[in-house]
Design a protein around this motif. Structure first.
Motif: not given
Length: 308
Positions: A37-42, A56-58, A289-293, A298-302
């Motif tokens: 999954s993607l996090n903003f901090v990534d 990347p990726g935690m 990544a672009e959608a998240l930024l 809504r919620g998480k990207a996987v």
């Protein structure tokens, strides 16, 4: 192995390349990654991104292919969710500390499990930092994001009266179903003080949210999705009277395994929804990544790792 890497020349700064396999330390298991999954901090802070070609990726979930050499952690063949400060999750293989793993039951989707580590544990620990919230009003800002949607669910489960704040009506979908008692798009619509704030946006919103905290209450500054600094008029706060706390939240270096196992158990019971708002092949990582930024998720990207 193949991996998504930081690539300054590529779309969204990410590309799929071949890199060396990770070499686990004695206290690490080697995991065949099935989802991450993607996090903003990534991806959210260009100055903090890894060096070019680093992975990347935690957060990742998959199957242990090589147990830790020191005998800790699960055996090969075990399905696990994993967290790692050293990143490396967006790859076919990752080495992860056994202290930061949780076993995932067969009935639980690994994509859903991959959404839990960073965002879920952050929400859980920030909620605990507020103190007891049973019967108390708790405001969650940035409630439509990954941490925010977990925070709404966990606060409601803990017995709080939950107020979810979002950036617009289009971001409010599903929050009442997750346990929010109120959903607002403007903090001026919060008509009474709150005991606690789980604040994910930063900037001017953090100052406004802190102004809503009642005497004896607390605001946890979790994130800075606005990427803007915060200015607070403490003279105004003094004149308003009452002692309250504003704390910069840090998830801490304590082992993620126990808290992650708790969240996986809730997921298995159907008592926690990972709220996956975007899911697709890792070949579409730049799109995710672009959608998240752009706050379109809504919620998480996987990302599903492996062949498309």
């Amino acid at each position: 192995m193949r991996a998504v890497v930081h690539d300054p020349e590529a779309s969204a700064g990410l590309s799929l390349r071949t890199v060396p396999d990770p070499v686990p330390r004695r206290d690490q298991a080697l995991i065949e990654v099935r989802a991450a999954s993607l996090n903003f901090v990534d991806i959210g802070f260009p100055a903090d991104r890894g060096r070019p070609w680093s992975v990347p990726g935690m957060d990742a979930a998959g199957v242990v292919v090589e147990a830790a050499a020191d005998g800790s952690g699960p055996p090969p063949g075990t399905r696990v969710a994993s967290f790692g400060w050293e990143a490396g999750a967006w790859a076919e293989l990752r080495a992860a500390d056994t202290a930061d793993l949780a076993v995932v039951p067969d009935a639980v989707d690994l994509g859903a499990a991959s959404a839990l580590p960073a965002a879920g544990v952050t929400a859980l620990r920030a909620l605990r930092a507020l103190g007891p919230v049973v019967g108390r009003r708790v405001l969650v800002t940035g409630a439509s994001g990954g941490v925010g949607r977990f925070a709404v669910q966990l606060a409601a489960r803990a017995g709080a009266y939950v107020i979810a704040a979002v950036g617009g009506p289009d971001r409010a979908a599903g929050l009442r179903e997750l346990g929010a008692d109120e959903v607002v798009t403007d903090l001026r619509d919060v008509t009474a003080p709150v005991f606690g704030v789980l604040e994910n946006v930063g900037g001017a919103l953090l100052a406004e949210a802190f102004g809503l905290v009642e005497p004896g209450g607390c605001a946890q500054s979790i994130g800075m999705a606005s990427r803007e600094p915060t200015t607070i008029d403490f003279e105004q706060e003094r004149l308003a009277g009452g002692r309250k706390r504003l704390e910069p939240f840090n998830v801490g270096r304590e082992a993620f395994g126990p808290d992650l196992a708790y969240l996986v158990d809730l997921l298995a019971q159907g008592a926690l929804d990972p709220q996956i708002g975007w899911r697709g092949s890792w070949e579409r990582a730049p799109e995710a990544a672009e959608a998240l930024l752009a706050r379109r998720v809504r919620g998480k990207a996987v990302l599903d790792i492996g062949s498309a």
